[in-house]
Design an enzyme around this catalytic site. Structure first.
Site, PDB file in Angstrom:
ATOM      1  N   VAL A  38     -18.608  20.051  30.675  1.00 58.70           N
ATOM      2  CA  VAL A  38     -19.738  19.126  30.713  1.00 58.70           C
ATOM      3  C   VAL A  38     -19.714  18.368  32.032  1.00 58.70           C
ATOM      4  CG1 VAL A  38     -20.864  17.165  29.611  1.00 58.70           C
ATOM      5  CG2 VAL A  38     -19.701  18.869  28.220  1.00 58.70           C
ATOM      6  N   ASP A 145     -14.805  18.601  13.883  1.00 56.52           N
ATOM      7  CA  ASP A 145     -13.693  18.145  14.722  1.00 56.52           C
ATOM      8  C   ASP A 145     -13.814  16.657  15.024  1.00 56.52           C
ATOM      9  OD1 ASP A 145     -11.332  18.386  16.106  1.00 56.52           O
ATOM     10  OD2 ASP A 145     -12.226  19.254  17.899  1.00 56.52           O
TER      11      ASP A 145
END
Length: 308
Positions: A38, A145
């Site tokens: 990212v 997660d």
């Protein structure tokens, strides 16, 4: 398959989408995970987050989640979009990679936020995190997660989830997880995706915030077959910041909530119960009003991530 190391984008590089021809200038890398990286990018003066992935099908599952969340937003509310762009990029090497662009947040990990703002913001931050999970559960997904690294907090206790790589449709096996937050790790259930899986992880996250050393001491000093949710609950009962929520945490660890919407209502009830009666207006009531007035959905948060 390519490795994430081959996805390095240099500062100042201008990316042009292959199909939509939108241009983004790379500022810096924000984070990376198993399925991509990212980057903070700039487009016409605004900052955005761009995730470039290794596999189109893998990235598409995250895009589908963001699109569904987009549909849940009220129309005409002025909320910033979850998803800004989806396209492919072609490197000078000739290799092509899929990417998507999302909104960007200036925020801090929960431990840093609480260290700077004070532990008294924990109840409201926890409540807002449950609201974020409720959005996913309403669409039939578990985040999967959930962990400290995948939660950012900002002013007024606003909270956002990042790294949607582990989001899994209810009924399927959890795609990505971190052992210490996994109910299977604690012999407390399966790794099948459901709302209870996220709420179990939420409870562990709360304990990690205030009893991290003790939590890791248990994981390193207990045989796998002897671990239990009771070990986590005992730490919650011993932590002053968590003691008022110990009943709620016991229920979450036991899978006692239908989903995060029900859990958030119960959490808010605890907040009301533990507020100090000597104060005409409890501190968290003011904070909750300010957060609502500012508009959680309209805040400049970025989603998606890949920081796992």
């Amino acid at each position: 398959m390519a490795t994430s190391a081959k996805l390095d984008l240099d500062r100042g590089m201008v990316i042009t989408g292959k199909w939509r021809r939108r241009r983004y200038r790379v500022e810096r890398m924000l984070g990376e995970g198993a399925n991509g990286k990212v980057y903070l990018v700039q487009q016409e003066g605004r900052l955005l987050a761009l995730k470039v992935g290794l596999d189109t099908a893998d990235l598409q599952s995250e895009i589908n989640v963001l699109k569904a969340l987009e549909k849940q937003q009220p129309r005409g509310g002025g909320a910033s979009p979850y998803l800004v762009d989806v396209d492919d990029l072609k490197l000078v090497s000739g290799k092509e990679y899929p990417f998507y662009v999302m909104r960007y947040v200036r925020g801090a990990k929960l431990p840093a936020f609480l260290a700077a703002s004070g532990d008294e913001w924990f109840p409201l931050a926890g409540y807002n995190l449950l609201l974020r999970l409720a959005e996913l559960h309403a669409s039939g997904w578990a985040f999967g997660d959930l962990k400290v690294d995948n939660v950012l907090a900002a002013e007024y206790g606003r909270v956002e989830l990042i790294d949607y790589g582990g989001v899994t449709a209810f009924g399927k096996g959890i795609r990505q997880f971190t052992e210490i937050y996994d109910r299977g790790y604690w012999n407390a259930g399966t790794r099948s995706s459901d709302a209870g899986y996220d709420l179990f992880s939420f409870a562990v996250l709360c304990v990690q915030l205030f009893a991290e050393k003790e939590l890791y001491r248990i994981t390193s000093g207990t045989l796998p077959q002897n671990r239990s949710a009771g070990d986590v609950l005992k730490l919650a009962q011993d932590a002053p910041q968590l003691r008022p929520f110990s009943g709620w945490l016991a229920r979450a660890l036991a899978g006692g909530f239908a989903d995060a919407a029900e859990a958030s209502h119960a959490w808010k009830a605890v907040m009301h119960r533990v507020s100090r009666p000597a104060k005409p207006v409890p501190w968290w009531t003011k904070a909750l009003f300010l957060a609502a007035a500012a508009g959680l959905a309209a805040s400049a948060f970025w989603l998606g991530g890949g920081l796992g």
